[in-house]
Design an enzyme around this catalytic site. Structure first.
Site, mmCIF file in Angstrom:
data_model
loop_
_atom_site.group_PDB
_atom_site.id
_atom_site.type_symbol
_atom_site.label_atom_id
_atom_site.label_comp_id
_atom_site.label_asym_id
_atom_site.label_seq_id
_atom_site.Cartn_x
_atom_site.Cartn_y
_atom_site.Cartn_z
ATOM 1 N N ASP B 93 60.131 171.600 89.090
ATOM 2 C CA ASP B 93 59.352 171.522 90.322
ATOM 3 C C ASP B 93 59.073 172.948 90.801
ATOM 4 O OD1 ASP B 93 61.731 172.383 91.325
ATOM 5 O OD2 ASP B 93 62.122 170.621 92.545
ATOM 6 N N ASP B 266 60.274 160.690 89.222
ATOM 7 C CA ASP B 266 61.614 161.278 89.204
ATOM 8 C C ASP B 266 62.298 160.887 90.495
ATOM 9 O OD1 ASP B 266 60.203 163.380 90.979
ATOM 10 O OD2 ASP B 266 62.325 163.867 91.138
ATOM 11 N N CYS B 304 72.381 144.255 79.687
ATOM 12 C CA CYS B 304 72.034 145.683 79.650
ATOM 13 C C CYS B 304 72.579 146.290 78.357
ATOM 14 C CB CYS B 304 72.626 146.385 80.869
ATOM 15 S SG CYS B 304 72.342 148.170 80.874
ATOM 16 N N CYS B 306 73.262 149.501 77.807
ATOM 17 C CA CYS B 306 73.819 150.848 77.972
ATOM 18 C C CYS B 306 75.290 150.904 77.548
ATOM 19 C CB CYS B 306 73.639 151.345 79.413
ATOM 20 S SG CYS B 306 74.887 150.787 80.581
ATOM 21 N N CYS B 309 77.724 149.194 80.032
ATOM 22 C CA CYS B 309 77.771 147.732 80.009
ATOM 23 C C CYS B 309 78.319 147.192 78.694
ATOM 24 C CB CYS B 309 76.390 147.151 80.313
ATOM 25 S SG CYS B 309 75.962 147.364 82.060
ATOM 26 N N HIS B 335 74.485 153.897 83.502
ATOM 27 C CA HIS B 335 73.880 152.581 83.711
ATOM 28 C C HIS B 335 72.619 152.670 84.574
ATOM 29 C CE1 HIS B 335 73.276 148.362 84.480
ATOM 30 N NE2 HIS B 335 73.126 148.693 85.753
#
Lengths: 373, 373
Positions: B93, B266, B304, B306, B309, B335
């Protein structure tokens, strides 16, 4: 099966030993350094990272897990391995060290120790039976007897009484222990008195524990006293059982005590040092926050095989620690734990070659003479 | 090569677009959610973990890296990718949002913004030229123009003047930009005034930026105003350039703004929520500290994919968060970031099938009607 030990080799010139500890969650060679996962997590690290640094076994704290989340939660989860997703061996302590150090005020009686829960102030009582009951539920591979952990210094008179109490407590704990998959260790006390250590060991051996821990160390005693305490213990301990020195993790102390016949070590130092920005190197501890590392784009140790040293510079880690980013503590924890485990790997090699005294001489020279450089 | 965009497909019923952003550090499909690595680290996570949750690109903050460790340190390290060991795309940024929000007191003039360094109180001046110079040195793949980030509410009069300043600043920044491997985006301001947004875009497009960001969002405006601001921007933005909506990461807002033609998002929310024990699920946000999860040995979301999980229960994560263990924040960050990236993956699928409105309807129904259950 209960965890059990095979002695492979004794070093020719010292008491150092090479061995294997067999457990239901895998075997590991000794000497071994064991990272501390106080609250069912080795601070900042994943189980995969612990595997990667070659942790053969980790320690979890009975006191902390009893208070939070509670041993029943862990038990209902299927035990500590499943709860924390660690499929390697786990050793639990008895909670004794914590009630004697963390919890205040405390009231020691024959029954056990009364103290206040450091989280919420509740009055609690930890007894030898309760400690074993909690550890049975946590379902660690190796449990510790509940002992009286005395500080330093102390009078011989107090130590004499305390050893007897520790023996009575060991017997009470052993009586209620009933997890067929969990080994139970006796704890050797007796401070720096050879006859008291000898007596304590004789009585513990009669009770026939699966292994033995050396207690009364890492409580503020001078180094020479610590080494004597270990000598006075390993001298009388049976050779066919594993020996665990509690709370010791300074690199020099690990070497000195391996030479005196110790097999397993634990210490919070590598992760605690990491959180404060310190890294262990063969040239001594370095403080990564030092201004000289601002643009040092080399790793902590160019010959270290850890994830941190393979991928990150001192400059970046210094930035993370300065910026209070937990990834910095994580990178240093990986490095510091790997450093101590690699040290025990090197000690095992030195034992195989009967060269542990040469190894020590070289290590000590580097560690002190070039401290941090 | 500068990062550049290929439009693949426009959804039939909405403004939603499927595209690819090509960069020197790899290509990624859009719509895409971008995790925030404020201080050259996405809080608690490793680059490998960011790869595993399929982060196509990450954001780093110019303001923070300018103050610490300083852009010269990063430049001497070989740029941000090398410094932080991330070999995927990076967007920086301009520092504008931070000087307008973090730094106080501040003094805005045509030259730039004078403010006090929030770390040490030093007086500093950030100008459009300085922002670009810092970003050039950080060597991100995509840089942002320095704009005036106004809050909500505001008067039309102020916005009119502010848009003109943002345009003059964009021109000054573009003039000094000189990193041939870095794309430079213009930032669309104009608040909720369609004519001002239109005017701002016309002027930015004349300057020919590599992509466009939509600013003036995530500053406290109501949701309907945010969606209008986006509509009034995407309506006039060129179709062959990528569109990045700054600071927006609520799941519903991502869906609503993808429908309005946004490509990249973002937000610090997934990592910030994680540190406070919150997990994103398709049934709404849940607070893992809730007593009902004490013995809930199921994962946060059984569907999920991930790491968290697949390996950990709500009970264990609750314990870690209660015990202030950073591994808990790490597991929840993994997660939550995966949740938002998976959301953009699903949106890309829905765009391919021209079914984004059906997808939204289903998602919103689950998210609100079953909130947290």
């Amino acid at each position: 099966m209960k965890a059990n030990y095979t002695l492979i080799k004794e070093e020719k010139n010292t008491q150092a030993r090479l061995g294997i500890l067999h457990t239901n969650y895998g075997d590991f060679e000794t000497p071994m350094f064991m990272p501390v996962g106080t609250q069912a997590t080795v601070k900042t690290l994943s189980p995969e990272e612990l595997k990667e640094v070659k942790s053969g076994v980790i320690l979890a704290n009975t006191y902390h897990l009893w208070l939070r989340p509670g041993e029943d939660v862990v038990s209902n989860a299927g035990g500590l391995h499943k709860f924390m997703n660690w499929d390697g061996p786990i050793l639990t302590d008895s909670g004794g060290f914590q009630v004697f150090s963390l919890a205040r005020p405390k009231d020691i009686s024959e029954e056990g120790v009364k103290f206040k829960n450091h989280l919420n102030g509740d009055n609690l009582l930890l007894t030898p039976e309760k400690s074993i009951e909690i550890q049975n539920k946590l379902d660690s591979d190796i449990a510790m007897s509940f002992d009286e952990c005395i500080g330093f210094p102390h009078t011989r008179e107090y130590v004499e009484q305390s050893v007897e109490r520790t023996l009575r407590w060991a017997k009470r704990g052993k009586k209620v222990h009933n997890n067929p998959n969990q080994a139970l260790f006796g704890i050797v006390q007796g401070a720096e008195y050879e006859d008291l250590r000898h007596h304590c060991i004789d009585e513990l051996v009669k009770m026939d524990f699966d292994g033995y821990s050396i207690g009364g160390t890492a409580v503020g005693e001078p180094k020479d006293i610590q080494y004597l305490q270990v000598e006075y213990s390993t001298k009388y301990l049976p050779k066919d059982k594993v020996r665990y020195l509690m709370g010791v993790g300074d690199p020099i102390d690990i070497i000195e005590n391996v030479i005196r016949g110790v097999d397993i070590f634990d210490c919070v130092a590598p992760t605690r040092l990491a959180r404060h920005g310190h890294a262990l190197t063969k040239y001594g501890k370095i403080n990564i926050k030092n201004a000289k590392y601002k643009e040092d784009f080399t790793p902590i140790s160019s010959d270290c095989d850890c994830y941190t040293c393979k991928n990150y510079s001192k400059s970046y880690i210094k930035h993370l620690i300065n910026a209070d980013e937990t990834f910095g503590a994580r990178l240093l924890s990986i490095h510091n734990i790997r450093f101590l485990i690699k040290l025990t790997e090197d000690l095992r090699e030195a034992i195989k070659e009967d060269k542990i005294l040469e190894y020590k001489e070289e290590f000590v020279k580097n560690y002190y003479e070039n401290n941090g450089n």
